[in-house]
Design an enzyme around this catalytic site. Structure first.
Site, PDB file in Angstrom:
ATOM      1  N   LYS A   1     -50.022 -98.811  34.763  1.00  6.98           N
ATOM      2  CA  LYS A   1     -48.940 -98.080  35.426  1.00  6.98           C
ATOM      3  C   LYS A   1     -48.655 -98.759  36.748  1.00  6.98           C
ATOM      4  O   LYS A   1     -49.538 -99.400  37.327  1.00  6.98           O
ATOM      5  CB  LYS A   1     -49.360 -96.622  35.694  1.00  6.98           C
ATOM      6  CG  LYS A   1     -48.190 -95.681  35.819  1.00  6.98           C
ATOM      7  CD  LYS A   1     -47.635 -95.370  34.442  1.00  6.98           C
ATOM      8  CE  LYS A   1     -46.693 -94.221  34.438  1.00  6.98           C
ATOM      9  NZ  LYS A   1     -46.592 -93.665  33.076  1.00  6.98           N
TER      10      LYS A   1
HETATM   11  N1  GLU Z   1     -43.517 -94.034  31.360  1.00  2.00           N
HETATM   12  C1  GLU Z   1     -43.644 -93.636  29.989  1.00  2.00           C
HETATM   13  C2  GLU Z   1     -44.959 -92.927  29.760  1.00  2.00           C
HETATM   14  O1  GLU Z   1     -45.540 -92.393  30.669  1.00  2.00           O
HETATM   15  C3  GLU Z   1     -43.381 -94.790  29.025  1.00  2.00           C
HETATM   16  C4  GLU Z   1     -44.324 -95.942  29.126  1.00  2.00           C
HETATM   17  C5  GLU Z   1     -43.919 -97.130  28.282  1.00  2.00           C
HETATM   18  O2  GLU Z   1     -42.995 -97.026  27.480  1.00  2.00           O
HETATM   19  O3  GLU Z   1     -44.549 -98.172  28.445  1.00  2.00           O
HETATM   20  O4  GLU Z   1     -45.422 -92.818  28.663  1.00  2.00           O
END
Ligand code: GLU
Length: 421
Positions: A111
Site C-alpha cells: 500500500k
Molecule cells: N485499493 C483497493 C483495495 O484496497 C484496490 C487495490 C488494487 O487493486 O491493487 O483493495
C-alpha cells in the site's frame, strides 16, 4: 528496559497485528513464520517538494509499504488523504496480502499513501504531486515488482499520470505498471465497478446464508465514494431498498428508499448530496445506528468500535472499506450474532479485477466486460464458499475464517520458499 507497546483500539496497525495473532494462534503457526508475517518486509518514506500554482513550494510526505511478496509481486492502492500515516499504510499493506490470498490471486500485499487533501489542490497541482510521488517510489514499482492502484482520494486519472511518469522514465509505455487506469490507456472494462460488484456478490451470498431475500432488504451504506456508490447502485439493481447513504459530513435518509442513480447524477453535478429533495439529513453516528438488514461501511477505518457496536441494528455487515471494524467492535458484534463479511473477502473484487487488468496488459489482449464480470463472480462466490466452510468447520466468525485461509496460504508459500540466504 523494554517499553511495552501502547495498544490503541484505533491504530489500524495494532488492529491488523491483533487479527493476524488470532489466526496464527489458532493455526499454531511456527514461531519463525509468525515473526516474519507479523511485520512488513519493506517500508519506504519520502519527503518531496511540489510547486503550487502560485509559485510557492510545499513539502509532502509519502509512503510505500510492501508487507509480503512470497506469493507474487506486491499489489495495493495509493491513498491521498490528510490522515495517512505510516501505521495506517502498514496495516493496509498487510490486509492486501491476506486479501489476495483469500481470493487466491498470485500477489503479495502493498500500500502507499501521501499525507494530502487532494480536494484542496488544483488539477495541475494534483498532477505534479502524483508525478513527483511516482518518481520517488519508482525505485520500488514495476509490473513484476509492485503494482499500485487507486484507493481513497485517487482515481483513474491519477493512475494515468502515474503510468505516464514511469513510462517516460523508461522511454516506452509500460501499462502494467499500475491498475485502475482509464480504459483508453490499458485499463480494464469493469474495474471501476469491481469493488462494489464484489460487495454486492458477497451481500447476496450472505443474505442467502442467513435465509433472507434481497428483494426489499433494507440497506444502509456509509460512504458514497467509488465503493459506496457502486455498492448502493448494484444492491438497488439486485432488488434491495437503500434507505441511507453518507458522505463525510453525515448522511441522508429516507425510510422508503433513496433513488441511487439520481443521487449519483446529483453528486456528480453538485458535488454533494445535502440539498437533494425529499431526504432527511442525519449524522454519521445516527446512520450507523439505523435499523436495517444490511450495513455496508464503505468509508474509512475505525467506524464500528467498542463504543458503538452495541448499538448497531443491522443483521448483516459487509465491509466495503478496509478496516472499518476494530477488534473491540468485532467482539461485540460476534456476541450479538451480527453476521459480518470481513474486508479481506468483501472488498476483494477491486484487486481481483486489477489482476485481470494486469494480465490483459501483459498480454496486450483485452477481454469483454461480460467475461470480466463472469470471472469476478466465479472467484468471489468460490472464495465466499471456502471461507464459509472454514467458519462452520472451526466454529469461528467469518473474519477469523478468512484469516485462517489467507494466513495458511501465505505461510505455506513463505515456508516453501525458505529463508534466504
Ligand atoms: N485499493 C483497493 C483495495 O484496497 C484496490 C487495490 C488494487 O487493486 O491493487 O483493495
Amino acid at each position: 528496559m523494554a517499553v511495552a507497546q501502547q495498544i490503541s483500539e484505533t491504530n489500524p496497525w495494532h488492529t491488523a497485528q491483533h487479527q493476524f495473532d488470532e489466526a496464527a494462534d489458532m493455526l499454531k503457526l511456527d514461531p519463525g513464520l509468525r515473526v516474519i508475517l507479523r511485520e512488513v518486509q519493506r517500508e519506504f518514506t519520502c519527503h518531496f517538494p511540489v510547486q503550487m500554482d502560485d509559485g510557492s513550494v510545499r513539502c509532502y510526505t509519502g509512503y510505500r509499504v510492501q508487507h509480503n511478496i512470497n506469493r507474487g509481486p506486491a499489489k495495493g492502492g495509493l491513498r491521498f488523504h490528510p490522515d495517512v500515516s505510516l501505521d495506517e499504510v502498514k496495516a493496509l499493506a498487510m490486509w492486501m496480502t491476506w486479501k489476495c490470498a483469500v481470493v487466491n490471486i498470485p500477489y503479495g500485499g502493498a500500500k502507499g499513501g501521501v499525507i494530502v487533501d487532494p480536494r484542496k489542490l488544483s488539477p495541475s497541482e494534483l498532477e505534479h504531486l502524483t508525478r513527483r510521488f511516482a518518481t520517488e517510489i519508482s525505485i520500488l514499482v514495476g509490473p513484476d515488482r509492485d503494482i499500485p492502484a487507486p484507493d481513497v482520494g485517487t482515481n483513474a486519472q491519477v493512475m494515468a499520470w502515474f503510468m505516464d511518469t514511469i513510462s517516460m522514465h523508461k522511454g516506452y509505455s509500460v501499462p502494467a505498471t499500475v491498475t485502475g487506469k482509464p480504459v483508453e490507456v490499458g485499463g480494464s472494462l469493469g474495474r471501476t465497478d469491481a469493488t462494489g460488484r464484489g460487495v454486492m456478490i458477497c451481500t447476496l451470498a450472505a443474505l442467502e446464508h442467513l435465509g433472507l431475500k434481497p428483494f426489499g432488504a433494507k440497506v444502509v451504506v456509509q460512504g458514497f465514494g467509488n465503493v459506496g456508490s457502486v455498492s448502493a447502485r448494484l444492491l438497488e439493481e439486485a432488488g434491495c431498498t437503500v434507505i441511507a447513504v453518507s458522505e463525510d459530513y453525515g448522511g441522508i435518509y429516507n425510510p422508503h428508499g433513496l433513488p441511487i442513480r439520481k443521487l449519483i447524477e446529483h453528486r456528480a453535478r453538485e458535488g454533494t448530496l445535502k440539498d437533494f429533495p425529499g431526504i432527511e439529513v442525519i449524522s454519521n453516528d445516527d446512520l450507523l445506528r439505523l435499523e436495517c438488514d444490511v450495513l455496508v461501511p464503505a468509508a474509512l477505518e475505525n467506524q464500528i468500535t467498542s463504543r458503538n457496536a452495541g448499538e448497531i441494528r443491522a443483521k448483516l455487515i459487509v465491509e466495503g472499506a478496509n478496516g472499518p471494524t476494530t477488534p473491540g467492535g468485532d467482539e461485540i458484534l460476534h456476541r450479538r450474532k451480527i453476521f459480518l463479511v470481513p474486508d479481506i473477502l468483501a472488498n476483494a473484487g477491486g484487486v481481483t479485477v486489477s489482476y485481470f487488468e494486469w494480465v490483459q496488459d501483459l498480454q496486450s489482449f483485452f477481454w469483454s466486460e461480460h467475461e470480466i464480470n463472469q470471472r469476478l463472480e466465479t472467484i468471489m462466490q468460490r472464495s465466499f464458499r471456502e471461507v464459509l466452510a472454514i467458519m462452520k468447520e472451526k466454529q469461528v466468525d467469518l473474519r477469523l475464517a478468512a484469516y485462517l485461509l489467507a494466513v495458511r496460504r501465505v505461510s505455506e508459500a513463505t515456508a516453501e520458499r525458505g529463508i534466504y540466504p
